[in-house]
Write a protein that holds these residues in place. Structure first.
Motif, PDB file in Angstrom:
ATOM      1  N   GLU A  86     -10.546 -56.550 -52.220  1.00 36.64           N
ATOM      2  CA  GLU A  86     -11.905 -57.637 -50.879  1.00 36.64           C
ATOM      3  C   GLU A  86     -12.625 -57.169 -52.201  1.00 36.64           C
ATOM      4  N   CYS A 142     -10.359 -65.912 -54.752  1.00 39.89           N
ATOM      5  CA  CYS A 142     -10.379 -66.669 -52.392  1.00 39.89           C
ATOM      6  C   CYS A 142     -11.899 -67.544 -52.545  1.00 39.89           C
ATOM      7  N   ARG A 172     -15.222 -68.752 -47.774  1.00 43.54           N
ATOM      8  CA  ARG A 172     -14.783 -67.309 -46.553  1.00 43.54           C
ATOM      9  C   ARG A 172     -14.785 -66.183 -46.175  1.00 43.54           C
ATOM     10  N   LEU A 173     -15.404 -64.770 -47.183  1.00 50.84           N
ATOM     11  CA  LEU A 173     -15.412 -63.779 -47.085  1.00 50.84           C
ATOM     12  C   LEU A 173     -16.471 -63.668 -46.499  1.00 50.84           C
ATOM     13  N   LYS A 179     -17.857 -60.381 -43.770  1.00 47.65           N
ATOM     14  CA  LYS A 179     -16.841 -60.474 -42.859  1.00 47.65           C
ATOM     15  C   LYS A 179     -17.288 -58.267 -43.724  1.00 47.65           C
ATOM     16  N   VAL A 239     -11.663 -56.807 -43.058  1.00 42.51           N
ATOM     17  CA  VAL A 239     -11.251 -57.680 -42.284  1.00 42.51           C
ATOM     18  C   VAL A 239     -11.501 -58.407 -44.025  1.00 42.51           C
ATOM     19  N   ALA A 240     -11.947 -58.382 -44.816  1.00 46.91           N
ATOM     20  CA  ALA A 240     -12.304 -58.965 -45.813  1.00 46.91           C
ATOM     21  C   ALA A 240      -9.953 -58.548 -46.375  1.00 46.91           C
ATOM     22  N   GLU A 293      -7.549 -58.076 -45.373  1.00 52.40           N
ATOM     23  CA  GLU A 293      -6.730 -59.148 -44.617  1.00 52.40           C
ATOM     24  C   GLU A 293      -6.463 -60.966 -45.809  1.00 52.40           C
ATOM     25  N   GLU A 294      -7.657 -60.263 -45.493  1.00 54.70           N
ATOM     26  CA  GLU A 294      -8.049 -62.329 -46.255  1.00 54.70           C
ATOM     27  C   GLU A 294      -7.770 -62.187 -47.554  1.00 54.70           C
ATOM     28  N   VAL A 295      -8.518 -62.026 -48.053  1.00 59.09           N
ATOM     29  CA  VAL A 295      -7.577 -61.507 -49.826  1.00 59.09           C
ATOM     30  C   VAL A 295      -6.240 -61.379 -49.929  1.00 59.09           C
ATOM     31  N   ALA A 337      -4.184 -62.628 -48.027  1.00 54.93           N
ATOM     32  CA  ALA A 337      -3.311 -63.503 -47.362  1.00 54.93           C
ATOM     33  C   ALA A 337      -3.657 -64.245 -48.499  1.00 54.93           C
ATOM     34  N   TRP A 338      -4.599 -64.766 -48.963  1.00 54.29           N
ATOM     35  CA  TRP A 338      -5.185 -65.772 -49.825  1.00 54.29           C
ATOM     36  C   TRP A 338      -4.191 -65.258 -51.482  1.00 54.29           C
TER      37      TRP A 338
END
Length: 719
Positions: A223, A253, A312-313, A316, A320-321, A323-325, A327-328
């Motif tokens: 992140e 991202c 999108r981050l 956050k 959490v961010a 996980e998001e990164v 996934a991206w």
RNA sequence: GGGCGAUUAGCUCAGUUGGUAGAGCAGCGCUUUUACACAGCGAAGGUCACAGGUUCGAGUCCUGUAUCGCCCACCA
């Protein structure tokens, strides 16, 4: 007549308080009152114990060691000064008072406000300080209480303010954005020594920023990569040499980033991919890389550990961010490998929060910046710290600590001196809009003072000077600075000793002390460090009640070479209690058998007598030599063995038949010899076991000083 | 990861320029002799972590190994 007190075993408890008062009332702990017009100074400033604390074994050892040296020097005729003090222990004290108030009234510091909290802390300090001071006295420490100093008293406070302003004017103190250890949970910065590293499992992700980007990098914190500005590789790494200097744009991202490839010598070629993604605002090492390569430092995480970037981050939490990164990265096909690793996570000691490195406005002392002295010479603080040791003006008693010191100095970076607490020396800077003024008092209406206080080591660094009256040009400062010796635990090397060298070097262009003596750490019976959380503190004052302070003192230092740790063993203390009683009984025997002996007449000493006196002389020589080298442990050991196993076991035993016999001349010679050895032994033992020796000394019929405290140190007949 | 130490008697530790190992405590035997039983006398206990090397000679100096520990950095 023999003093009837000798008919009973030595009773430490009934003696110690009375004897200490005798010393204190004599005034001789103040060098201004010492007899015989002394000129050569010897000074030690006591490392101040926590004002709200109680005496622990470490401080007892420190007090005992220093007292032994100070008593020795005083007896040798030096103008001896030992300054007592207490430390405000800012963070710990404020935390304790806050906790007390929370428990009693359910209020936080914010409910009370700054002024009220500080008032409460003062009340608390005032109510507890006599405990520690009483305990310091109980150890027998021959401190000059007339010069007592407290780190937060008015004199010290104004000296610290003066120091800040002078260093600011010299351009050595600046305010700047730097990476600090931010505790999102406690909402404060914390110092390096308040960090606890915890080993945790983490995932190491290897990826590239985009399809066109040629160099893969690894991270445990994907992140933060939205804040990257560069990729650093080792200058001699052929794999990446062709890319150095290239600039790549990517949208990572949702966040547009621009990555420059730079060559930096700090990069480890063997680790990961051998290339580092540089996130200046969220990593100390990366901040420095950015410094060297003139890179931007975008901040992407805020004080609440939430993402500040658009897309999108936004908003956050970092976890959490992350996980998001990931996934991206996966969906874009940029993720190369995932690997489970063990990883040290920095957490805050007090709150347990995970430390987030953040750039924040803080005050710093520049250690590599040049400044000009009044005489025109140019210097830096790091150079000052180096030179103190290189020049030999300050020497370390234990060589390995000198190495450690040098290593520490070489790696030193600018020193962050602001702390986000209320109790302490408040930074004397005032703001109004964009304007700021550096001064102690308010410039006027509408100005507000910096909220932060100074790092406790800023004021502690001035301690050898402020206790002697600096910044005023006092008689004390001229006479006693530099001090002879700093004596402290080796765990405090970097924090304190180096800072004192820095401060004295800057302000006085001199060292703060000539010798650095580190004692070891006192551990419990199982070799563990004594700490509050383990609850294994053994109260030296309790032990003294049981065995006498003399026994505790000598047990603490016996066999403890400088710089090595020791364990507290009650059996050992008991052994030295027996020794105190042994001395007592030696005195009883000698006094009983020498009553009426005129020591001024010339005695006819036998060959054996002469050999006994020669052995005494050799002992004096050895003890003196060891004490001159600050080998208190060896000196005490030598004196102990001589008194018990030579004087008591041999000389006295051989004297018995002569004293009972009929040869009056031999009897008088023997009595004179015994008396001489007794008085000399008392002197030799006094630094180590001051109470029992002074108690005996008071009962002596013939002596060369009213108090053993100021009796002249014996001279060896052998040179 | 970088730096620095430690390893000696059952336990805790000394051992200062290399010259046949020391203390305290614990333990063993004897002794209640008017300084002290909070004592005295006596004996026992160690291939000084391991392996090499330098030296006439190494606990002590050098190299390596093992174990323990401290300081710093924290790792992408």
């Amino acid at each position: 007549m023999l003093d009837p007190k000798f008919l009973k075993p030595y009773d430490a408890q009934s003696s110690e308080g009375r004897i200490y008062s005798t010393w204190e009332n004599s005034g001789y702990c103040n060098p201004d009152n010492l007899p015989h017009n002394r000129t050569e100074p010897f000074s030690i400033v006591l490392p101040p114990p926590n004002v709200t604390g109680t005496l622990h074994m470490g401080s007892a050892l420190m007090l005992a060691l220093e007292d032994m040296i100070v008593r020795y020097k005083r007896m040798q005729g030096f103008k001896t000064l030992w300054i007592p003090g207490t430390d405000s222990a800012a963070i710990a004290t404020q935390a304790r008072v806050e906790k007390n108030i929370q428990n009693a009234e359910g209020k936080s510091r914010y409910d009370l406000g700054r002024e009220e909290l500080l008032r409460r802390i003062d009340v608390y300090v005032e109510s507890t300080k006599n405990i520690i001071i009483g305990q310091m006295r109980a150890t027998g420490a021959s401190l000059d209480w007339s010069r007592y100093a407290y780190t937060m008293d008015a004199e010290r406070y104004s000296a610290v303010m003066h120091a800040f302003i002078k260093m600011y004017e010299a351009g050595l103190i600046y305010r700047g954005n730097r990476i600090v250890n931010w505790d999102p949970k406690g909402q404060t910065t914390i110092s390096d020594d308040e960090i606890v590293y915890e080993e945790r499992d983490a995932m190491l992700y290897t990826f590239t920023y985009g399809k066109e980007f040629p160099i893969p990098i690894a991270t445990t914190r994907p992140e933060t990569k939205v804040g990257d500005v560069a990729v650093a590789v080792h200058p001699s790494d052929e794999r990446y040499a062709e890319y150095v200097g290239n600039v790549y744009d990517a949208v990572f991202c949702d966040v547009p980033i621009r990555i420059t490839v730079v060559a930096d010598h700090t990069v480890d070629r063997e680790f990961g991919t051998g290339a580092v993604g540089v996130t200046p605002a969220h990593s100390l090492a990366d901040w420095d890389i950015a410094d060297r390569h003139n890179l931007q430092r975008p901040q992407v995480i805020n004080e609440y550990a939430k993402m500040t970037v658009e897309g999108r981050l936004h908003g956050k939490k970092t976890t959490v961010a992350r996980e998001e990164v990931v996934a991206w990265l996966r969906s874009e096909g940029l993720l190369i490998t995932e690997e489970k690793i063990k990883h040290n996570v920095a957490t805050a000691e007090r709150t347990g929060g995970i430390i987030e490195p953040l750039p924040k406005l803080q005050w710093f002392v520049a250690v590599n910046k040049e400044f000009t002295r009044p005489d025109g010479t140019v210097d830096t603080l790091k150079e000052v710290m180096r030179r103190a040791v290189d020049s030999g003006k300050t020497t370390f008693l234990t060589e390995r600590f000198e190495k450690q010191y040098r290593h520490w100095v070489e790696n030193l970076r600018d020193w962050c001196i602001s702390r986000q607490i209320w109790f302490g020396h408040r930074i004397p800077v005032w703001y109004q809009g964009d304007a700021s003024k550096v001064q102690v008092t308010s410039p006027g209406e509408g100005w507000s003072q910096d909220e932060d206080v100074l790092d406790t080591w800023f004021s502690s660094g001035l301690w050898t000077m402020t206790t002697l009256g600096w910044p005023n040009d006092t008689e004390d400062l001229r006479t006693y600075h530099p001090t002879a010796l700093i004596e402290t635990g080796y765990d405090i090397l970097s924090f304190w000793v180096a800072r004192m060298i820095l401060m004295s070097g800057f302000f006085l262009n001199d060292v703060p002390f000539k010798t650095v003596y580190f004692h070891g750490i006192v551990r419990d019976g199982q070799g563990r460090k004594i700490s509050k959380s383990l609850g294994n503190n053994i109260d030296p004052v309790d032990l003294a009640a049981k065995y006498g302070m003399d026994a505790v003192r000598i047990a603490l230092i016996m066999g403890m070479a400088p710089g090595t740790d020791s364990k507290v063993d009650e059996n050992k203390i008991r052994g030295y209690k027996n020794f105190a009683n042994k001395i007592w009984n030696i005195a009883r025997f000698v006094l009983e058998n020498t009553e009426g002996t005129d020591l001024t007449e010339t005695h006819v000493f036998s060959a054996e007598d002469q050999e006994d006196l020669a052995a005494l002389s050799r002992t004096v020589l050895d003890v003196t030599k060891h004490m001159d080298e600050y080998r208190v442990d060896l000196a005490a050991d030598r004196a102990y063995h001589y008194v018990w196993h030579t004087f008591a076991d041999e000389v006295i035993e051989r004297a018995k038949p002569i004293l009972k016999g009929t040869d009056a001349v031999a009897q008088r010679a023997t009595a004179a010899k015994l008396y001489t050895i007794l008085t000399t032994s008392l002197k030799l033992l006094h630094p180590f076991m001051p109470f029992v020796t002074e108690e005996i000394w008071l009962a002596l019929p013939q002596k060369d000083a009213e108090l053993l405290l100021i009796a002249p140190w014996p001279k060896s007949a052998i040179q």
